[in-house]
Each structure stands twice: as C-alpha cells, then as structure tokens.
Motif scaffolding. Sequence first.
Motif, PDB file in Angstrom:
ATOM      1  N   ALA A  53      34.297  38.078  26.852  1.00 57.66           N
ATOM      2  CA  ALA A  53      33.109  38.068  27.702  1.00 57.66           C
ATOM      3  C   ALA A  53      32.477  36.684  27.704  1.00 57.66           C
ATOM      4  CB  ALA A  53      32.106  39.108  27.213  1.00 57.66           C
ATOM      5  N   VAL A  54      32.443  36.067  26.524  1.00 55.25           N
ATOM      6  CA  VAL A  54      31.857  34.726  26.441  1.00 55.25           C
ATOM      7  C   VAL A  54      32.681  33.726  27.212  1.00 55.25           C
ATOM      8  CG1 VAL A  54      31.434  32.798  24.887  1.00 55.25           C
ATOM      9  CG2 VAL A  54      30.656  35.082  24.267  1.00 55.25           C
ATOM     10  N   LEU A  55      34.009  33.789  27.015  1.00 60.29           N
ATOM     11  CA  LEU A  55      34.826  32.773  27.650  1.00 60.29           C
ATOM     12  C   LEU A  55      34.984  32.981  29.138  1.00 60.29           C
ATOM     13  CD1 LEU A  55      38.142  33.996  27.777  1.00 60.29           C
ATOM     14  CD2 LEU A  55      37.497  34.087  25.398  1.00 60.29           C
ATOM     15  N   LEU A  56      34.932  34.208  29.592  1.00 55.80           N
ATOM     16  CA  LEU A  56      35.065  34.434  31.025  1.00 55.80           C
ATOM     17  C   LEU A  56      33.747  34.782  31.708  1.00 55.80           C
ATOM     18  CD1 LEU A  56      38.432  36.359  31.312  1.00 55.80           C
ATOM     19  CD2 LEU A  56      37.974  33.937  31.503  1.00 55.80           C
ATOM     20  N   ALA A  57      32.790  35.274  30.928  1.00 50.97           N
ATOM     21  CA  ALA A  57      31.481  35.631  31.452  1.00 50.97           C
ATOM     22  C   ALA A  57      31.578  36.551  32.661  1.00 50.97           C
ATOM     23  CB  ALA A  57      30.696  34.364  31.818  1.00 50.97           C
ATOM     24  N   LEU A  58      32.505  37.490  32.585  1.00 49.15           N
ATOM     25  CA  LEU A  58      32.726  38.402  33.701  1.00 49.15           C
ATOM     26  C   LEU A  58      32.866  39.823  33.178  1.00 49.15           C
ATOM     27  CD1 LEU A  58      35.391  36.247  35.518  1.00 49.15           C
ATOM     28  CD2 LEU A  58      33.070  36.631  36.305  1.00 49.15           C
ATOM     29  N   GLN A  76      50.487  45.305  38.224  1.00 48.60           N
ATOM     30  CA  GLN A  76      51.620  44.422  38.145  1.00 48.60           C
ATOM     31  C   GLN A  76      51.359  42.986  37.755  1.00 48.60           C
ATOM     32  OE1 GLN A  76      51.429  44.636  42.810  1.00 48.60           O
ATOM     33  NE2 GLN A  76      53.018  43.364  42.141  1.00 48.60           N
ATOM     34  N   ALA A  77      52.451  42.258  37.659  1.00 52.85           N
ATOM     35  CA  ALA A  77      52.375  40.888  37.185  1.00 52.85           C
ATOM     36  C   ALA A  77      51.664  39.995  38.174  1.00 52.85           C
ATOM     37  CB  ALA A  77      53.790  40.372  36.951  1.00 52.85           C
ATOM     38  N   ALA A  78      50.966  39.030  37.618  1.00 55.79           N
ATOM     39  CA  ALA A  78      50.290  38.067  38.468  1.00 55.79           C
ATOM     40  C   ALA A  78      51.154  36.843  38.599  1.00 55.79           C
ATOM     41  CB  ALA A  78      48.963  37.682  37.828  1.00 55.79           C
ATOM     42  N   GLY A  79      51.010  36.176  39.713  1.00 59.23           N
ATOM     43  CA  GLY A  79      51.840  35.001  39.903  1.00 59.23           C
ATOM     44  C   GLY A  79      51.101  33.732  39.553  1.00 59.23           C
ATOM     45  N   THR A  80      49.856  33.852  39.135  1.00 63.15           N
ATOM     46  CA  THR A  80      49.082  32.652  38.860  1.00 63.15           C
ATOM     47  C   THR A  80      49.625  31.921  37.648  1.00 63.15           C
ATOM     48  OG1 THR A  80      47.575  33.919  37.497  1.00 63.15           O
ATOM     49  CG2 THR A  80      46.979  33.649  39.798  1.00 63.15           C
ATOM     50  N   ALA A  81      49.855  30.633  37.800  1.00 64.44           N
ATOM     51  CA  ALA A  81      50.330  29.830  36.686  1.00 64.44           C
ATOM     52  C   ALA A  81      49.167  29.582  35.753  1.00 64.44           C
ATOM     53  CB  ALA A  81      50.872  28.509  37.204  1.00 64.44           C
ATOM     54  N   ALA A  82      49.447  29.486  34.448  1.00 68.90           N
ATOM     55  CA  ALA A  82      48.363  29.296  33.504  1.00 68.90           C
ATOM     56  C   ALA A  82      48.660  28.180  32.539  1.00 68.90           C
ATOM     57  CB  ALA A  82      48.152  30.590  32.740  1.00 68.90           C
ATOM     58  N   PRO A  83      47.611  27.577  32.010  1.00 70.00           N
ATOM     59  CA  PRO A  83      47.730  26.517  31.009  1.00 70.00           C
ATOM     60  C   PRO A  83      48.233  27.071  29.673  1.00 70.00           C
ATOM     61  CG  PRO A  83      45.587  26.465  32.093  1.00 70.00           C
ATOM     62  CD  PRO A  83      46.282  27.712  32.522  1.00 70.00           C
ATOM     63  N   SER A  84      48.044  26.318  28.591  1.00 66.77           N
ATOM     64  CA  SER A  84      48.453  26.785  27.270  1.00 66.77           C
ATOM     65  C   SER A  84      47.391  26.583  26.208  1.00 66.77           C
ATOM     66  CB  SER A  84      49.742  26.084  26.864  1.00 66.77           C
ATOM     67  OG  SER A  84      49.635  24.722  27.003  1.00 66.77           O
ATOM     68  N   LYS A  96      42.777  39.836  36.878  1.00 68.48           N
ATOM     69  CA  LYS A  96      43.124  39.002  38.028  1.00 68.48           C
ATOM     70  C   LYS A  96      41.952  38.911  38.997  1.00 68.48           C
ATOM     71  CE  LYS A  96      46.902  41.247  39.143  1.00 68.48           C
ATOM     72  NZ  LYS A  96      48.120  41.572  39.931  1.00 68.48           N
ATOM     73  N   GLN A  97      41.276  40.036  39.179  1.00 68.60           N
ATOM     74  CA  GLN A  97      40.147  40.038  40.103  1.00 68.60           C
ATOM     75  C   GLN A  97      39.017  39.166  39.576  1.00 68.60           C
ATOM     76  OE1 GLN A  97      38.666  43.940  41.041  1.00 68.60           O
ATOM     77  NE2 GLN A  97      36.818  43.155  42.033  1.00 68.60           N
ATOM     78  N   ALA A  98      38.702  39.306  38.303  1.00 63.87           N
ATOM     79  CA  ALA A  98      37.631  38.509  37.708  1.00 63.87           C
ATOM     80  C   ALA A  98      37.966  37.028  37.758  1.00 63.87           C
ATOM     81  CB  ALA A  98      37.404  38.952  36.265  1.00 63.87           C
ATOM     82  N   LEU A  99      39.213  36.710  37.499  1.00 63.38           N
ATOM     83  CA  LEU A  99      39.637  35.316  37.518  1.00 63.38           C
ATOM     84  C   LEU A  99      39.578  34.752  38.935  1.00 63.38           C
ATOM     85  CD1 LEU A  99      40.616  33.217  35.491  1.00 63.38           C
ATOM     86  CD2 LEU A  99      42.960  33.908  35.993  1.00 63.38           C
ATOM     87  N   ALA A 100      39.912  35.577  39.911  1.00 58.19           N
ATOM     88  CA  ALA A 100      39.862  35.137  41.308  1.00 58.19           C
ATOM     89  C   ALA A 100      38.420  34.878  41.747  1.00 58.19           C
ATOM     90  CB  ALA A 100      40.500  36.191  42.212  1.00 58.19           C
ATOM     91  N   GLU A 101      37.495  35.682  41.210  1.00 55.44           N
ATOM     92  CA  GLU A 101      36.092  35.523  41.583  1.00 55.44           C
ATOM     93  C   GLU A 101      35.472  34.277  40.966  1.00 55.44           C
ATOM     94  OE1 GLU A 101      34.314  39.147  40.340  1.00 55.44           O
ATOM     95  OE2 GLU A 101      35.158  40.331  41.995  1.00 55.44           O
ATOM     96  N   ASP A 102      35.964  33.885  39.801  1.00 51.40           N
ATOM     97  CA  ASP A 102      35.413  32.697  39.147  1.00 51.40           C
ATOM     98  C   ASP A 102      36.518  32.004  38.349  1.00 51.40           C
ATOM     99  OD1 ASP A 102      33.961  30.731  37.949  1.00 51.40           O
ATOM    100  OD2 ASP A 102      32.573  32.051  36.897  1.00 51.40           O
TER     101      ASP A 102
END
Length: 230
Positions: free
Chosen positions: A31-36, A51-59, A167-173
């Motif tokens: 919650a702290v890191l995503l605040a969503l 299902q799987a997301a296609g968004t590439a992510a850091p490490s 995925k939805q939360a990440l897409a929103e912010d």
Amino acid sequence: MRSRLPSLSLSSYGASWPVNRRISIVTGAVAVLLALTGIVAVVTGSGNGHQAAGTAAPSPADSPSSAEAIPKPSSGSGSVPRPPQIADPVAYARAAAQMLWSYDTRATSRDQQLAGMRAWMTTETKYADWASVAGQVPDPVLWSRMADQDQHASARVAEGHYPSPFKQALAEDPSAITEAYIYVVTVNGTQQIAWKMGGSGAEERAVTLAVQCRPNHDCTLAALAPSVTQ
C-alpha cells in the motif's frame, strides 16, 4: 495403500503463521509503495486476478531479510536452489514458486531448507516479510517425520501472471511503483510428492507473491500473500 505424511505445501503450512501479521506487513508495504487500494485487495487475497501481463518491469535488490533469525548452517542449503539472476518479476516469481514447492528431506535439513529459502529474500527489511515465507516449512517434529519417510517433492510451474487488480492499479498510476518496485504475481503449477515404499502423489498449487525488482538489480522475493488471487 498407506497414507503419506503431510506434504510441505503452501496451502497447509502457510496457515500456521499469524495471518494478521502477514496481512499487515504485506498490504502495508504494498500500500505504501503503490498507494493504491486495488493492490491491497490483491495481497490480502480479496481480489480476483487473471492472465499474464505484458508490461515489462525493472528489477530489485538482494537477499536475506527481517523478522526471525534463521540458522546459517555451515553445510549450506542442501537441495534448495540458489536464486536466479533475473530482472523480470513474473520469471522470478515462477522460479520462486518452483523453489517453494520443491524439497528433499533425504538430503536437506530443516535449517538448510530455511537458509536456502532466505537467500531468495530482499535485504530491504522495510518490505520483507520473512515469516510469510518461512511459514511454508513444517515445524521440526513434522520435518523429522517427513525425513523418516524420505519424503521429497518437485514442482512444475504452469504459468505466472499479474493479477488484474494489480495491472489496473498500475495502469491508473504507473509512477506509484517507483518507490519500492514491488510487483504482485500469481503462479500456478503442480507439485509431485514421493516417499518410501513407492508412495507418490501430485497436487495442484497456486501462490501469490510480492517480488521486488529494482532497476539495474536482480529480482528478489519480498513476501507471500496469505491468500491466492487468481
């Protein structure tokens, strides 16, 4: 046909650890890191994912974490594999799930199992919930009973994906993840278990993990959610 001893599984042993503690640590961190609020639903197991997301992510960062001192036996970590050098959250989560569902009491002591698992954890204690991971290992008495029966298990991972609320939360912010770079991933697979006298069995497995993947670092494990989001 003789019945086998209880297996080392996420579904049965994870429940033995204080759920409130795991929920507060995991959801608090995410919650702290995503605040969503959508992510909180994922990690507490109250959301639904697909299902799987296609968004590439850091490490992310490195190993050991907080919560409980763990033995560091000189004999190493037995059959527990070393964490892979992977910078993709889904790939790392798949590898971590396979590690969690695999064990060999014939060649690995309980302390070695814990030490090997701990090596997969983030060193950032603010985000690490070691208890949620260590809770997958049976208590010393049960581990000893399993060892008496030469119980061991391997795992096959079918797939890993970002649950839809994440995925939805990440897409929103999209920028919200850049504080701690923790990704929520659900992994599905099968665990094959065997023991003395030719005993064997297979069980479907699923787990939702929090994986930290900071840019320019290999991924590490932060926590396991107390419930699975599919």
